[in-house]
Write a protein that holds these residues in place. Structure first.
Motif, PDB file in Angstrom:
ATOM      1  N   GLU A   1      -3.716   0.034  -2.013  1.00 44.92           N
ATOM      2  CA  GLU A   1      -2.385   0.630  -2.061  1.00 44.92           C
ATOM      3  C   GLU A   1      -2.044   1.327  -0.745  1.00 44.92           C
TER       4      GLU A   1
ATOM      5  N   LEU B   1      -4.751   7.692  -3.267  1.00 43.20           N
ATOM      6  CA  LEU B   1      -4.388   6.304  -3.516  1.00 43.20           C
ATOM      7  C   LEU B   1      -5.626   5.421  -3.508  1.00 43.20           C
ATOM      8  N   ARG B   2      -5.508   4.230  -4.101  1.00 39.82           N
ATOM      9  CA  ARG B   2      -6.527   3.210  -3.902  1.00 39.82           C
ATOM     10  C   ARG B   2      -6.412   2.696  -2.473  1.00 39.82           C
TER      11      ARG B   2
ATOM     12  N   GLU C   1       0.938   0.252   1.914  1.00 41.81           N
ATOM     13  CA  GLU C   1       2.053   1.178   2.131  1.00 41.81           C
ATOM     14  C   GLU C   1       2.125   1.698   3.554  1.00 41.81           C
TER      15      GLU C   1
END
Length: 271
Positions: A9, A5-6, A13
């Motif tokens: 992000e 993921l970035r 999350e």
């Protein structure tokens, strides 16, 4: 398998308001970029855990992200105090901060117990200190075999464990080496975990003494080159001693710190 993921992000999350969050790294591989992303995401009411909170925790506390700090030593290594930390404890700025203090051995054993699925850890420690009188999470128990009096501390199982490492492969297997502290234990003890890495590679080449965290034990990996600056990543970068020295006058002054947040954390990322 860990997901790639970035960083923004992953923080959005995995980290929620009110979570227990551990950003671990012992002078080396400190996940500073992840800490700054938590600030940008304006997370609040966090319980921050770390054996040696240094300037990134000073920044998180000053930004109003924390309501509690669980730690075993706090300071700007080689320079002095953490002034945003002191201001929060002494003057409730920007919000009141509760503290829970342990020894290094106590914190390390708490992570080990958490990673092992045990309810508490037992150690010979805290003798001759007043920490048990100040910290309710330090108890004394009797060994059932010898009758010896020992210290007991509860397992530490963060909601989110965040560490930095040198590299990962595309399946999310993470490789780190050098001074590793309790990064492995933090990841294994946490309900969710994020590892920021210098690079993602097709295959992990063997490195003497390296630790490999398997992808099944990691929730997410984010490629963040330089993600430990101003600490260092062995084989990739050196410690920026000047940055630690420069932090002291910034951290001492509320207005200067607020300006630093605006220009160096929010505006730099376009937040």
């Amino acid at each position: 398998m860990a997901r790639l993921l970035r960083l923004d992000e992953a923080i959005a999350e995995l980290v929620g308001d009110g979570d227990v969050v551990a950003l671990e790294g012992f002078t080396h591989l400190i996940p500073v970029a992840a800490g700054h992303e938590i600030i940008r995401a304006r997370k609040r009411d966090l319980t921050l855990c770390r054996m040696t909170p240094d300037i990134v925790y000073d920044q998180l506390i000053g930004a109003g992200c924390a309501r509690k700090l669980v730690f075993s030593w706090g300071g700007n290594p080689g320079v002095g105090s953490l002034h945003r930390f002191r201001d929060a404890v002494q003057h409730d700025w920007p919000v009141p901060l509760e503290i829970e203090e342990h020894s290094h051995a106590g914190m390390a054993n708490r992570y080990v117990a958490g990673a092992s699925g045990l309810p508490f850890a037992v150690l010979r420690g805290y003798l001759g200190t007043d920490l048990p009188a100040q910290t309710s999470n330090i108890r004394t128990i009797e060994c059932p075999f010898t009758g010896e009096r020992l210290a007991a501390v509860p397992a530490l199982n963060p909601d989110v464990g965040i560490v930095h490492a040198q590299r990962a492969d595309r399946a999310g297997n993470v490789q780190l080496w050098g001074i590793t502290g309790v990064q492995k234990e933090t990841v294994l003890a946490s309900a969710r975990s994020l590892v920021t890495v210098e690079e993602i590679v097709d295959e992990l080449e063997p490195v003497p003494g390296a630790i490999v965290l398997p992808g099944w034990a990691v929730t997410a990996v984010a490629q963040v080159p330089g993600g430990s600056h101003p600490s260092y990543a062995q084989g990739y970068s050196e410690r920026d001693n000047t940055a630690y020295q420069q932090w002291d006058p910034i951290g001492r002054d509320r207005e200067r710190f607020t300006e630093w947040l605006r220009t160096s954390v929010f505006e730099e990322a376009g937040a």
